[in-house]
Design a protein around this motif. Sequence first.
Motif, PDB file in Angstrom:
ATOM      1  N   SER A 113       0.826  -1.198   0.000  1.00 17.92           N
ATOM      2  CA  SER A 113       0.000   0.000   0.000  1.00 17.92           C
ATOM      3  C   SER A 113       0.863   1.252   0.000  1.00 17.92           C
ATOM      4  CB  SER A 113      -0.910   0.009   1.233  1.00 17.92           C
ATOM      5  OG  SER A 113      -0.133   0.076   2.419  1.00 17.92           O
ATOM      6  N   ASP A 115       1.077   3.623   2.032  1.00 16.60           N
ATOM      7  CA  ASP A 115       1.633   4.032   3.323  1.00 16.60           C
ATOM      8  C   ASP A 115       2.517   2.951   3.942  1.00 16.60           C
ATOM      9  OD1 ASP A 115      -0.302   2.213   3.883  1.00 16.60           O
ATOM     10  OD2 ASP A 115      -1.337   3.413   5.415  1.00 16.60           O
ATOM     11  N   ASN A 116       2.859   1.923   3.145  1.00 21.84           N
ATOM     12  CA  ASN A 116       3.733   0.866   3.639  1.00 21.84           C
ATOM     13  C   ASN A 116       5.150   1.402   3.854  1.00 21.84           C
ATOM     14  OD1 ASN A 116       5.839  -1.431   2.795  1.00 21.84           O
ATOM     15  ND2 ASN A 116       4.053  -2.404   3.741  1.00 21.84           N
ATOM     16  N   LYS A 117       5.723   1.139   5.016  1.00 23.60           N
ATOM     17  CA  LYS A 117       7.037   1.698   5.355  1.00 23.60           C
ATOM     18  C   LYS A 117       8.122   1.229   4.390  1.00 23.60           C
ATOM     19  CE  LYS A 117      10.380   2.287   9.091  1.00 23.60           C
ATOM     20  NZ  LYS A 117      11.538   1.999   8.209  1.00 23.60           N
ATOM     21  N   ILE A 120       7.774   3.152   1.167  1.00 24.26           N
ATOM     22  CA  ILE A 120       8.222   4.541   1.333  1.00 24.26           C
ATOM     23  C   ILE A 120       9.747   4.605   1.376  1.00 24.26           C
ATOM     24  CG2 ILE A 120       8.239   6.509   2.909  1.00 24.26           C
ATOM     25  CD1 ILE A 120       5.391   5.681   3.730  1.00 24.26           C
TER      26      ILE A 120
END
Length: 222
Positions: A113, A115-117, A120
Motif C-alpha cells: 500500500s 503508506d507501507n514503510k 516509502i
Amino acid sequence: MNNSVTNTARLLWAGLRALLVLTVVTGVLYPLAVTGVAQGLLSDKANGSEIKSNGKVVGSSLIGQSYNLPLKKGQETPEPDLKWFQGRPQNGLGTNSVNTQYKLILSGATNRSGDNKDLIDWVTAAKKAVIKDNSVNGYTVKPSDVPADAVTSSGSGLDPDISPEYADIQVHRIAEKNHLSVAQVQKLVDEHTEGRTLGFIGEPTVNVLELNIALKGLAAKS
C-alpha cells in the motif's frame, strides 16, 4: 442382446469419427489457419516482437531488459551500468529489488500500500539514487524532476518502456559516460519517443532497449 451390441458399436464408431474430425479441424486445420494469418499479416507480433541488432535477436519490445554490471562478491543486487539508459525498477525498488534481472518467473506487483514503510523507504532511496546518478557536469536533478516511473516498478515488473521525462533526466549522464554531446543524446530520446496510442490512449513512452541500441550505434561512430 444383438441389437444392444450393435447400437453400442454404432455409437462408439460415431463417437470415434466425431473425435477424428474434430481433432483434424480444431487440432490441425484451425491452428494452421491462425498461424498462417498471423504470419502473413502480423508476423512481427506473432514472433514475439523481437528486436534485432546486427542481425541478432537481443530482446523483445514487450519485455524489459536489465543494464547491470556483473555481480560483485558479497552483493545481492548488481549495480546499474550507468553508460546505458536505465529502465524502471523491477518488482521492488532500489537496492531491495526482487526482480533485478527482469526474470519472467518473478513477474507480478509488489502489492504494498501507499503508506507501507518498506515502500516509502524504497521510493525515498530510489529517488536519492536517481538524483545522485544523474546530477553531472553542473546539471542538477531536483526531487521534483524525478517522475514516478523512475522510482516505482510497473504492475508486472517487466515494463520495457519509461516516460520521456525519465529519459530526459538521464541525458546528461549518458552524454558524459559515452563522450557524446547532450544535443546528440537528447535527439536520440526525441526520435524514440512514442506518442499516445491513437493520439489519446495512454501516455508517451520510450522503449529502453531500442533507445540503447541506437545509443550504442551512435557511440560507435564517435
